[in-house]
Design an enzyme around this catalytic site. Structure first.
Site, PDB file in Angstrom:
ATOM      1  N   TRP A 127       0.995  -1.109  -0.665  1.00 25.33           N
ATOM      2  CA  TRP A 127      -0.433   0.457   0.156  1.00 25.33           C
ATOM      3  C   TRP A 127       0.864   1.300   0.138  1.00 25.33           C
ATOM      4  CZ3 TRP A 127      -2.147   2.633   4.754  1.00 25.33           C
ATOM      5  CH2 TRP A 127      -3.406   3.614   4.327  1.00 25.33           C
ATOM      6  N   ASP A 208      -0.701  -5.013   9.520  1.00 26.02           N
ATOM      7  CA  ASP A 208      -2.031  -4.423   8.819  1.00 26.02           C
ATOM      8  C   ASP A 208      -3.050  -5.067   8.370  1.00 26.02           C
ATOM      9  OD1 ASP A 208      -3.768  -2.302   7.703  1.00 26.02           O
ATOM     10  OD2 ASP A 208      -1.606  -1.753   6.288  1.00 26.02           O
ATOM     11  N   ALA A 210      -6.545  -4.986   6.970  1.00 24.72           N
ATOM     12  CA  ALA A 210      -7.805  -3.897   7.130  1.00 24.72           C
ATOM     13  C   ALA A 210      -9.015  -4.612   6.151  1.00 24.72           C
ATOM     14  CB  ALA A 210      -7.088  -3.089   6.264  1.00 24.72           C
ATOM     15  N   LYS A 243     -13.863  -1.309   5.801  1.00 22.40           N
ATOM     16  CA  LYS A 243     -13.952  -1.188   5.206  1.00 22.40           C
ATOM     17  C   LYS A 243     -14.958  -2.352   5.904  1.00 22.40           C
ATOM     18  CE  LYS A 243     -10.244  -0.222   2.930  1.00 22.40           C
ATOM     19  NZ  LYS A 243      -9.433   1.139   3.725  1.00 22.40           N
TER      20      LYS A 243
END
Length: 394
Positions: A127, A208, A210, A243
């Site tokens: 990212w 991470d 997400a 999300k």
């Protein structure tokens, strides 16, 4: 002072969004922006979120500050969602943050505060904001091979060779599921090999997470993170609710610092509170209250999980439809990997020139490295995209 400021490089995704808005074509397709969209092109408010917000509106009596670490009930609910019973609760220090990005930023701050010499190993690609924040903080970065453009999968041998170069105290940044931007993920055996490598080198994992619930399901998407946390002496986890709860603008995240030695938890907790105080004092609370309300109410939680599962399956169906259409249009299986990827994103494997051709000729917008948001498609636009890809000779 202001005249001495230097222009900053424009964010490529934000630039792409503006170019898309300015395009007058009515048949344009936006595959660039990283938000979930339904078949109508909307990012809906989930049913359980609406119900939780209504309940808060009726019952909330104050908007005063919460603690520096946020509401403890939110931390408990999120730790249960992410970690289950993988580690004892007493081993986890947690801080509410402004979104998953805030959790990532605070994790990097904690790393720099605890070990200024630590290098952060990041996947190639990753990212973009990972690198942007690390560069801003002037933290040393080492990339490790990850994506194999030829197969559309993970270059696991290259990854293992590169992370083996880590030194004690270095950090290996890992995507817990639904790798952004490639969509290519490690399997369980590969995750165990990564854990074994970190145990051998003394590196610290930072996960991470997400997109929990967007890949193979809420529990399956947490499996790798739980494996890491249970096996390693110390682990950092940056979790996002943007999300899976669809509350992007509420900026709701959590940073977890886990130690096998629970006696270290109070110090870690105090340090997280200190870092929050330096950056933004008290974290946002509305999104956290919504998440807590949903996760602690069996009826709301079941409805949320059901709608999230519908979202996940819709993306999997779009992936399979696109892979099938491309097979028909190109007469080959070279895009079969799209059906194997998970989450919102996949890298198509097109050159920047071909990506620009798709935009100019067909009004199809994706990031220059050919990262596309599968959730930007619907059953009607999948064949359009497949024809455009075949015609462009990608």
């Amino acid at each position: 002072m202001f005249e001495s400021l230097k222009p900053q490089p424009a964010d490529k995704i934000l630039m792409l969004m503006q170019t898309f808005r300015d395009d007058p074509r009515t048949d344009k397709i936006d595959l660039g922006v990283g938000v979930y969209k339904n078949a109508e092109g909307l990012t809906p408010v989930m049913r359980a979120v609406k119900a939780a917000e209504h309940r808060l509106w009726e019952t909330q009596t104050t908007k005063t500050y919460v603690g520096l670490l946020g509401d403890p009930a939110y931390s408990d609910a999120m730790i249960d969602l992410v970690l289950g019973d993988a580690v004892p609760r007493a081993s986890v220090a947690a801080a509410a943050t402004p979104g998953g990005t805030g959790a990532v930023r605070q994790a990097f701050e904690l790393i720099r505060y605890g070990n200024p010499e630590a290098r952060v190993f990041v996947s190639d690609p990753t990212w973009p904001n990972h690198l942007s924040i690390l560069n801003y903080l002037k933290m040393p970065v080492v990339t490790y091979r990850y994506f194999d453009a030829e197969t559309g999968g993970v270059n696991f041998a290259g990854m293992m060779e590169d992370i083996a170069q880590a030194r004690p105290g270095d950090v290996i940044l890992l995507h817990g599921c639904c790798h952004n931007p490639t969509g290519a993920n490690l399997n369980r055996v590969e995750w165990q090999a990564v854990i074994d490598s970190m145990l051998k080198t003394g590196a610290l994992p930072m996960v991470d997470l997400a997109y929990q619930g967007f890949g193979d399901g809420l529990e399956a998407d947490a499996e790798a993170t739980r494996m890491v946390a249970a096996a390693m002496p110390e682990t950092l986890i940056a979790a996002s609710c943007s999300k899976n709860f669809g509350i992007y603008r509420e900026r709701t995240g959590l940073l977890m610092a886990i130690s096998a030695d629970a006696s270290k938890t109070p110090l870690a907790r105090d340090t997280l509170a200190f870092l929050n105080r330096q950056n933004y004092s008290f974290p946002p609370d509305h999104g956290a209250r919504v998440v807590t309300t949903i996760l602690t109410d069996p009826v709301l939680r079941a409805d949320w999980a059901s709608e999230l599962e519908e979202t996940r399956l819709s993306m999997l169906n779009l992936r399979q439809q696109l892979a099938d259409e491309l097979r028909q249009q190109t007469g080959s299986d070279r895009f079969a990997f799209l059906a194997q990827h998970r989450g919102m994103f996949s890298r198509l494997g097109a050159s920047p020139e071909k990506v620009e051709q798709l935009r100019a000729d067909n009004g199809i917008y994706m990031v220059g490295d050919s990262r596309m948001n599968i959730a930007g498609l619907n059953s009607k636009t999948v064949p359009i995209l497949a024809r455009a890809i075949a015609q462009a000779g990608i």
